[in-house]
Design a protein around this motif. Structure first.
Motif, short mmCIF file in Angstrom:
data_model
loop_
_atom_site.label_atom_id
_atom_site.label_comp_id
_atom_site.label_asym_id
_atom_site.label_seq_id
_atom_site.Cartn_x
_atom_site.Cartn_y
_atom_site.Cartn_z
N TYR A 13 0.73 -1.25 -0.02
CA TYR A 13 -0.09 -0.13 -0.03
C TYR A 13 0.86 1.35 0.20
N ARG A 16 4.61 1.10 0.92
CA ARG A 16 5.09 0.31 2.01
C ARG A 16 4.59 -1.26 1.10
N VAL A 18 4.00 -5.02 1.47
CA VAL A 18 3.45 -5.89 2.69
C VAL A 18 3.87 -7.31 2.28
N PRO A 37 -0.10 -15.72 10.78
CA PRO A 37 -0.60 -14.71 11.94
C PRO A 37 -1.34 -13.48 11.24
N ASN A 38 -2.03 -12.76 12.18
CA ASN A 38 -2.76 -11.35 11.94
C ASN A 38 -1.54 -10.59 11.42
N GLY A 39 -1.98 -9.90 10.24
CA GLY A 39 -1.21 -8.88 9.73
C GLY A 39 -0.03 -9.36 8.96
N ALA A 40 -0.10 -10.63 8.57
CA ALA A 40 1.22 -11.43 7.81
C ALA A 40 1.09 -11.21 6.33
N GLY A 41 -0.03 -10.57 5.83
CA GLY A 41 -0.29 -10.24 4.52
C GLY A 41 -1.00 -11.13 3.57
N LYS A 42 -1.91 -11.93 4.28
CA LYS A 42 -2.66 -13.10 3.46
C LYS A 42 -3.67 -12.56 2.63
N SER A 43 -4.27 -11.31 3.35
CA SER A 43 -5.52 -10.70 2.51
C SER A 43 -4.96 -9.90 1.20
N THR A 44 -3.68 -9.13 1.82
CA THR A 44 -2.91 -8.47 0.69
C THR A 44 -2.62 -9.42 -0.59
N GLN A 83 -12.94 -10.42 2.41
CA GLN A 83 -13.07 -10.83 4.01
C GLN A 83 -14.34 -9.94 4.61
N HIS A 197 -8.06 -18.87 9.08
CA HIS A 197 -7.34 -18.70 10.40
C HIS A 197 -7.34 -20.29 11.03
N1 LIG Z 1 -5.61 -0.61 3.01
C1 LIG Z 1 -4.77 -0.82 3.64
N2 LIG Z 1 -3.66 0.19 3.60
C2 LIG Z 1 -2.49 0.37 4.20
N3 LIG Z 1 -2.04 -0.66 5.01
C3 LIG Z 1 -2.88 -1.82 4.89
C4 LIG Z 1 -4.13 -1.98 4.15
N4 LIG Z 1 -4.64 -3.23 4.38
C5 LIG Z 1 -3.67 -3.99 5.07
N5 LIG Z 1 -2.62 -2.85 5.63
C6 LIG Z 1 -1.36 -3.40 6.47
O1 LIG Z 1 -0.97 -4.43 5.48
C7 LIG Z 1 -0.39 -5.49 6.52
C8 LIG Z 1 -0.91 -6.65 6.00
O2 LIG Z 1 -2.40 -6.84 6.10
P1 LIG Z 1 -3.28 -8.06 5.67
O3 LIG Z 1 -4.76 -7.72 5.68
O4 LIG Z 1 -2.90 -8.49 4.39
O5 LIG Z 1 -2.81 -9.14 6.90
P2 LIG Z 1 -3.78 -10.59 7.08
O6 LIG Z 1 -2.63 -11.57 7.04
O7 LIG Z 1 -4.75 -10.71 5.99
O8 LIG Z 1 -4.10 -10.23 8.52
P3 LIG Z 1 -5.38 -10.72 9.55
O9 LIG Z 1 -5.06 -12.28 9.56
O10 LIG Z 1 -5.38 -10.06 10.64
O11 LIG Z 1 -6.59 -10.65 8.54
C9 LIG Z 1 -0.88 -5.14 7.85
O12 LIG Z 1 0.21 -4.44 8.49
C10 LIG Z 1 -2.02 -4.22 7.49
O13 LIG Z 1 -2.16 -3.23 8.64
#
Ligand SMILES: Nc1ncnc2c1ncn2[C@@H]1O[C@H](COP(=O)(O)OP(=O)(O)OP(=O)(O)O)[C@@H](O)[C@H]1O
Length: 263
Positions: A13, A16, A18, A37-44, A83, A197
């Motif tokens: 994003y 940055r 990710v 884990p949370n924030g690892a970047g899966k959704s990204t 999600q 998860h």
């Molecule tokens: N729209 C956005 N703008 C800026 N940063 C973002 C955005 N969406 C996610 N992030 C950041 O990117 C990183 C990865 O987020 P992501 O949602 O991909 O993680 P995740 O593994 O799916 O997490 P979770 O298990 O908590 O759903 C996190 O640090 C999050 O804060």
């Protein structure tokens, strides 16, 4: 026939990054689970594969770059269920699921009998028939989740990307949903990528797991190879035992510290 290949993908994003260094192949009809884990970047990662987020590297379906496809062809090739979906106001459950058929409609844009049959089957399979005429904004969280998944399944794309599809679903509805996805891949050769998860469910349904940690692949292999107590400790800071079903599928169970005085 819709095998998926991801080559050296990186996404993020603004400035940055990710997620980076992701390369993987999912065979036609295969199922890849993305865990971490949370924030690892899966959704990204999933959004980048879906083409909804700028990225470097390549995403190919049957050897063709997704970025080269026109919108309609792309929608027939790859479906994505987020999600946290944004739901349009004023639509009924049936109308919303029918939107998933848009890439298949003819020149007049009218849905035909086969489109209605696909929708009706999904209403039944996802236990939504009694809600068919209800307005989206009156649904409970789990009902909304199933409706969003139904729309992505109605698209009948060769590649299905599901972000945390079981969030908010009770154990029975979660199993029905995952069983339905499993049947689609067996019947139609749908290639599936899900973030999950619930590691036990991930191990039960996915052929392979990709463990993301801090945005980079930390492990990639069969569930038994990836889900080790060490990996859970290292990447999730979790205390967990890894049991196995008779066929060797891992079952993850959290364990509680037995420090005296803490119960
Ligand atoms: N729209 C956005 N703008 C800026 N940063 C973002 C955005 N969406 C996610 N992030 C950041 O990117 C990183 C990865 O987020 P992501 O949602 O991909 O993680 P995740 O593994 O799916 O997490 P979770 O298990 O908590 O759903 C996190 O640090 C999050 O804060």
């Amino acid at each position: 026939m819709s095998g998926l290949e991801v080559r050296d993908l990186a996404a993020g994003y603004r400035r940055r990054t990710v997620v980076s260094g992701v390369s993987t192949t999912v065979d036609t009809g295969g199922w890849l689970g993305i865990i971490g884990p949370n924030g690892a970047g899966k959704s990204t990662l999933l959004k980048a594969i879906a083409g909804l987020l700028g990225h470097t590297g390549e995403v190919l379906v049957d050897g063709r770059g997704l970025s080269s496809l026109r919108r309609r062809e792309r929608a027939r090739t790859i479906a994505y269920a987020p999600q946290i979906p944004q739901l349009p106001a004023g639509l009924t459950v049936t109308d919303y699921i029918l939107l998933g058929r848009t890439p298949h409609l003819g020149a007049l844009g009218r849905e035909g009998q086969s489109d209605l049959e696909v929708v009706n089957e999904l209403l039944t399979r996802l236990d939504l028939t009694h809600l068919a005429g209800r307005s989206l904004h009156t649904l409970s969280g789990g009902e909304r989740q199933r409706t969003v998944l139904a729309r992505s399944l109605a698209q009948r794309a060769g590649v299905l990307l599901l972000d945390e599809p079981t969030t908010g679903l009770d154990i029975g509805h979660a199993q029905s949903l995952l069983d339905l996805v499993d049947e689609l891949r067996a019947e139609l050769g749908t290639t599936v990528v899900t973030t999950l998860h619930d590691l036990t469910l991930a191990a039960q349904y996915a052929d392979d797991l990709l463990l993301l940690s801090d945005g980079v692949p930390a492990a990639h292999g069969t569930p038994a190879e990836v889900l080790t107590p060490e990996a859970l400790r290292t990447h999730y800071a979790a205390r967990a035992a890894v049991l196995h079903t008779p066929d060797g599928t891992p079952v993850i169970t959290p364990t509680r510290d037995s420090t005296p005085g803490t119960g």
